[in-house]
Design a protein around this motif. Structure first.
Motif, short mmCIF file in Angstrom:
data_model
loop_
_atom_site.label_atom_id
_atom_site.label_comp_id
_atom_site.label_asym_id
_atom_site.label_seq_id
_atom_site.Cartn_x
_atom_site.Cartn_y
_atom_site.Cartn_z
N ARG A 30 0.84 -1.20 0.00
CA ARG A 30 0.00 0.00 0.00
C ARG A 30 0.88 1.25 0.00
N PRO A 31 0.49 2.28 -0.76
CA PRO A 31 1.28 3.52 -0.76
C PRO A 31 1.27 4.18 0.62
N ARG A 32 2.38 4.75 0.99
CA ARG A 32 2.50 5.40 2.30
C ARG A 32 2.50 6.91 2.13
N ARG A 33 1.56 7.54 2.81
CA ARG A 33 1.47 8.99 2.74
C ARG A 33 2.34 9.68 3.77
N PRO A 35 5.91 9.09 6.58
CA PRO A 35 7.05 8.21 6.88
C PRO A 35 6.78 7.33 8.09
N GLY A 36 7.48 6.21 8.16
CA GLY A 36 7.38 5.36 9.34
C GLY A 36 6.16 4.48 9.35
N LEU A 37 5.70 4.15 10.55
CA LEU A 37 4.58 3.23 10.73
C LEU A 37 3.24 3.93 10.61
N ARG A 38 2.25 3.19 10.13
CA ARG A 38 0.87 3.66 10.16
C ARG A 38 0.27 3.39 11.54
N ARG A 39 -0.87 4.00 11.79
CA ARG A 39 -1.55 3.79 13.07
C ARG A 39 -1.91 2.32 13.27
N ASP A 40 -2.41 1.69 12.24
CA ASP A 40 -2.82 0.29 12.40
C ASP A 40 -1.63 -0.61 12.67
N GLU A 41 -0.45 -0.24 12.16
CA GLU A 41 0.74 -1.04 12.40
C GLU A 41 1.22 -0.88 13.84
N VAL A 42 1.17 0.34 14.36
CA VAL A 42 1.51 0.56 15.77
C VAL A 42 0.55 -0.22 16.66
N ALA A 43 -0.74 -0.16 16.34
CA ALA A 43 -1.73 -0.87 17.13
C ALA A 43 -1.47 -2.37 17.12
N ARG A 44 -1.13 -2.89 15.95
CA ARG A 44 -0.86 -4.34 15.84
C ARG A 44 0.36 -4.71 16.69
N LEU A 45 1.41 -3.91 16.63
CA LEU A 45 2.61 -4.20 17.41
C LEU A 45 2.34 -4.11 18.91
N ALA A 46 1.45 -3.21 19.31
CA ALA A 46 1.16 -3.02 20.73
C ALA A 46 0.06 -3.96 21.23
#
Length: 285
Positions: A30-33, A35-46
């Motif tokens: 998916r294109p990234r608007r 830099p770094g992690l998206r919110r859903d990725e942070v949520a998944r990691l946490a």
């Protein structure tokens, strides 16, 4: 300080510095608007829902549990100071004691006596907002004579960022000044209702061209130890290994000691500077 915007800015800046590869996440096309992690990725990691993380980042999740904050700290790879800052930002502020932030700080007698015994190296005591509460003779000679300034101007951040002499005195001025701004941000998270701190931040914003850039990167730092280098007009370049100590029972004061390597060029320069600045002895002829 607007805690909602502070939480949002801090969390966004921390997730922006971590790539999916670094976090061990699978490839995502998916294109990234941003830099770094998206919110859903942070949520998944946490291990929390994306909806809850979004509410938290927007300052709409009141008093998250210590478990959630620890999980976020691990996901965002926060260091100790950043963990403390996140906890401060997300905690419900305690009611301010009447006059607490405006009451003048005093160096307790035992700590002041300790400072006086450290007459062979520069040393000083910092209070809230990096206010210089006391400084020994060598510290005043190497940095600036804080005792000669009006009390409201006896502040380390103000000296580094607003005094033109600091740019000449501090060898690595940009690094040291940016670190000082990071220390102020840590304090701002802990004391959001401190009017004098807000006034200081406002003055630095208006008068220091660099302050706003450093403030907006949301870096936080606790004063601990390291190396500092100064350029004195009489003694030349000086290199110190500094250590910071918080006395038991008062986390709002810090004793900063600039140690000197024995038999080094700095040790010799300090010995000469000490003799040049020593008060004249008086007594019977």
């Amino acid at each position: 300080m607007d805690r909602t915007s502070e939480i949002a800015g801090f969390l966004r800046s921390r997730r922006a510095r971590i790539t999916p590869d670094r976090a061990g996440l699978p490839a995502d096309t998916r294109p990234r608007r941003v830099p770094g992690l998206r919110r859903d990725e942070v949520a998944r990691l946490a291990g929390i829902s994306t909806e809850y993380y979004t509410r938290l980042e927007q300052g709409r999740a009141a008093n998250p549990s210590p478990e959630v904050l620890n999980a976020l700290a691990r996901a965002l790879e926060l260091d100790e100071a950043e963990r403390e800052h996140l906890t401060d930002l997300c905690s419900r502020p305690a009611p301010a004691r009447r006059g607490a932030s405006g009451a003048p700080q005093r160096v307790r007698p035992g700590l002041h006596l300790t400072l006086q015994t450290l007459d062979h190296v520069p040393a000083f005591v910092l209070g809230r907002r990096t206010d210089v509460l006391a400084a020994n003779r060598l510290a005043r000679a190497i940095l600036t004579d804080f005792d000669a300034l009006p009390v409201p101007q006896r502040n380390l951040a103000r000296f580094y960022l607003l005094d033109p002499a600091a740019r000449e005195r501090v060898v690595d001025w940009e690094r040291l000044s940016a670190e000082t701004v990071a220390m102020l941000r840590l304090e701002a998270g802990r004391h959001p209702e401190d009017r004098r701190l807000a006034d200081l931040i406002g003055e630095l914003t208006l008068r220091s061209p660099e302050f706003t850039t450093w403030w907006h990167d949301h870096r936080v730092l606790r004063r601990t130890h390291g190396t500092k280098r100064y350029r004195h007009p009489l003694a030349g370049e000086l290199v110190f290994s500094y250590e910071s100590f918080q006395p038991a029972g008062d986390i709002e004061q810090t004793l900063c000691v600039y140690n000197v390597e024995p038999n080094s060029p700095t040790a010799e320069a300090i010995r000469l500077l000490d003799s040049w600045t020593a008060p004249a002895r008086t007594g019977p002829a």
